[in-house]
Design an enzyme around this catalytic site. Structure first.
Site, short mmCIF file in Angstrom:
data_model
loop_
_atom_site.label_atom_id
_atom_site.label_comp_id
_atom_site.label_asym_id
_atom_site.label_seq_id
_atom_site.Cartn_x
_atom_site.Cartn_y
_atom_site.Cartn_z
N GLU A 73 -7.16 -1.95 2.84
CA GLU A 73 -6.41 -0.74 3.16
C GLU A 73 -6.45 -0.47 4.66
O GLU A 73 -5.42 -0.14 5.28
CB GLU A 73 -7.01 0.46 2.41
CG GLU A 73 -6.33 1.78 2.69
CD GLU A 73 -7.04 2.97 2.06
OE1 GLU A 73 -6.75 4.09 2.48
OE2 GLU A 73 -7.88 2.76 1.16
N LYS A 131 0.86 -1.18 0.00
CA LYS A 131 0.00 0.00 0.00
C LYS A 131 0.88 1.22 0.00
O LYS A 131 1.95 1.24 0.64
CB LYS A 131 -0.89 0.02 1.25
CG LYS A 131 -1.68 1.32 1.43
CD LYS A 131 -2.40 1.37 2.76
CE LYS A 131 -3.07 2.73 2.98
NZ LYS A 131 -3.75 2.81 4.29
N GLU A 189 -11.66 11.03 -4.23
CA GLU A 189 -11.50 10.97 -2.78
C GLU A 189 -10.71 12.16 -2.27
O GLU A 189 -11.03 12.74 -1.23
CB GLU A 189 -10.81 9.66 -2.37
CG GLU A 189 -10.64 9.52 -0.87
CD GLU A 189 -10.09 8.17 -0.44
OE1 GLU A 189 -9.31 8.13 0.52
OE2 GLU A 189 -10.45 7.15 -1.08
N GLU A 212 -8.16 12.21 12.60
CA GLU A 212 -7.40 11.02 12.95
C GLU A 212 -6.47 11.25 14.13
O GLU A 212 -5.50 12.00 14.04
CB GLU A 212 -6.59 10.51 11.75
CG GLU A 212 -5.91 9.19 12.02
CD GLU A 212 -5.65 8.40 10.75
OE1 GLU A 212 -5.11 7.30 10.85
OE2 GLU A 212 -6.01 8.88 9.66
#
Length: 420
Positions: free
Chosen positions: A265, A176, A407, A221
């Site tokens: 992910e 990733k 996104e 986050e």
């Protein structure tokens, strides 16, 4: 740089509970606000009693240097709550090779509010100095709007970058990689940047709203928090835009929760955080399945992690092993950082780096610097204050370049709307 007299005299730190002050943002510096806020709790710093800096390759030294500062300080704290006493606001670069240094700043005055309590902390280098004066508000400047345009990576270029990331995955270089693009612009000279902080705090109250050294944003986050030996963190990876109506919104959340690509992910991100925390913690626990977290503009897949650690372990120690997570870099970490440096055309600076605060005990709250912009305060002139905003997406096998571009557009929305 560190004050060479600290080892012998230290800082004099005085915290007292004070009467409520209303809008704490009125006490921040309009040109360079120092703010940390979430869900009605605030820390606002004013002035600079001490600043510690380190190159990105030497951020590990900050934890030890901060311990020296804390050990030498004379702290008189009558409040004893998270955010009282000796506190430093900090921001670190995403990549150790970044030109942006890591910075910890102890304000001369910090005003805090949580629940029904308001307090003020004054820091005086001279132990013989007189008691400090009351905080003084600064009226807000006029409203302003920003000029925003393409950055170093235009939309078509970003889709090419995603294809390069997919090629790296196909070649086995990474599993990733998180790739970001930028927007660039200016705000008028003399703009009151507290207005941007207020807009983000009003529109996104469940995020960490931060303003540290010209880095301003609203991050969903949590990187890590430490309070009395309890460690908490939240992983966000996997994103979809909110639906236009309740039915479409439910369908979007269900689609995200069942998306193999997004679950993969997310799994990479959770495993990287757990593996990094394990050596420094015990009783580490996480939910078996992620949950869908609703923000005003997006749904995220989220997983909360909790653990305990020794009182000797600082939040800065944990940041050193946690950052960068797979949620903002990729996996394996070193290979992902190399791919990002090769594919992205410019230095991320402090975008996606740690931002937050630490106290004398090593406790603190740190988020990942997302959904924000970096203002070049030193580069301001009569033409305005330059800034750069970033947004990224996690690329895994099966990612679609156009979908990843969309996104990033969704993720730009909080800061672009606030700048308008």
């Amino acid at each position: 740089m560190s004050d060479p007299t600290l080892s012998t005299t230290g800082l004099r730190v005085v915290t007292r509970e004070i009467a409520p002050l209303g809008d704490l943002l009125e006490y921040a510096d309009p040109a360079d606000p120092l703010v940390w806020s979430r869900r009605g709790a605030w820390l606002v710093g004013v002035g600079d009693a001490l600043t510690l800096t380190a190159a990105g390759t030497d951020t590990a030294s900050l934890a030890d240097r901060w311990r020296e500062v804390a050990a030498a300080a004379h702290v008189d704290d009558h409040v004893e709550t998270p955010g009282s006493g000796l506190v430093a606001f900090g921001a670190l670069p995403f990549d150790p090779r970044s030109a942006s240094p890591a910075v910890l700043t102890v304000p001369r005055l910090t005003i805090g509010h949580a629940g029904d309590r308001t307090w003020a902390t004054w820091v005086l280098p001279d132990a013989g100095a007189p008691d400090p004066t009351e905080p003084i508000p600064v009226p807000f400047g006029p409203h302003w709007s920003a000029a925003v345009g393409p950055g170093a990576l235009i939309p078509e270029g970003y889709q090419d970058a995603v294809r390069a990331g997919l090629a790296a995955i196909a070649a086995g270089e990474v599993s990733k990689v998180v790739l970001a693009r930028d927007l660039a612009g200016t705000v008028p000279a003399g703009s009151d940047l507290r207005r941007l902080v207020r807009s983000l705090a009003s529109g996104y109250p469940d995020t960490w709203v931060y303003a540290v050294h010209g880095l301003i944003g609203a991050s969903p986050e949590t990187l890590v928090t430490v309070a009395g030996g309890t460690v908490t963190a939240r992983v966000l990876a996997g994103t979809v835009a909110r639906g236009a109506d309740p039915d479409a919104d439910r369908e979007a959340a269900l689609a995200l929760a069942s998306s193999v690509k997004d679950l993969d992910e997310h799994g990479f991100a959770v495993r990287s955080l757990v593996d990094a925390l394990a050596p420094l913690t015990k009783a580490l626990a996480t939910s078996e399945q992620p949950f869908t977290l609703a923000l005003p503009n997006v749904w995220h897949l989220a997983t909360d992690v909790e653990a305990t650690t020794s009182t000797e372990t600082s939040v800065l120690d944990l940041i050193e092993v946690l950052h960068p997570t797979a949620a903002v870099a990729g996996t394996p970490t070193d290979a992902a950082l190399a791919a990002i440096a090769r594919i992205e055309p410019s230095d991320r600076g402090r975008y996606a780096g740690p931002v937050g605060w630490v106290d004398a005990h090593g406790d603190g709250e740190w988020a990942i610097a997302l959904r924000g912009a970096q203002f070049d305060l030193a580069g301001a002139d009569e033409r305005g204050i330059p800034f750069t905003a970033h947004a990224g997406a996690g690329i895994v096998a099966g990612s679609d370049p156009e979908a990843e571009l969309l996104e990033t557009r969704v993720k730009f929305r909080p800061i672009v709307d606030a700048l308008a």
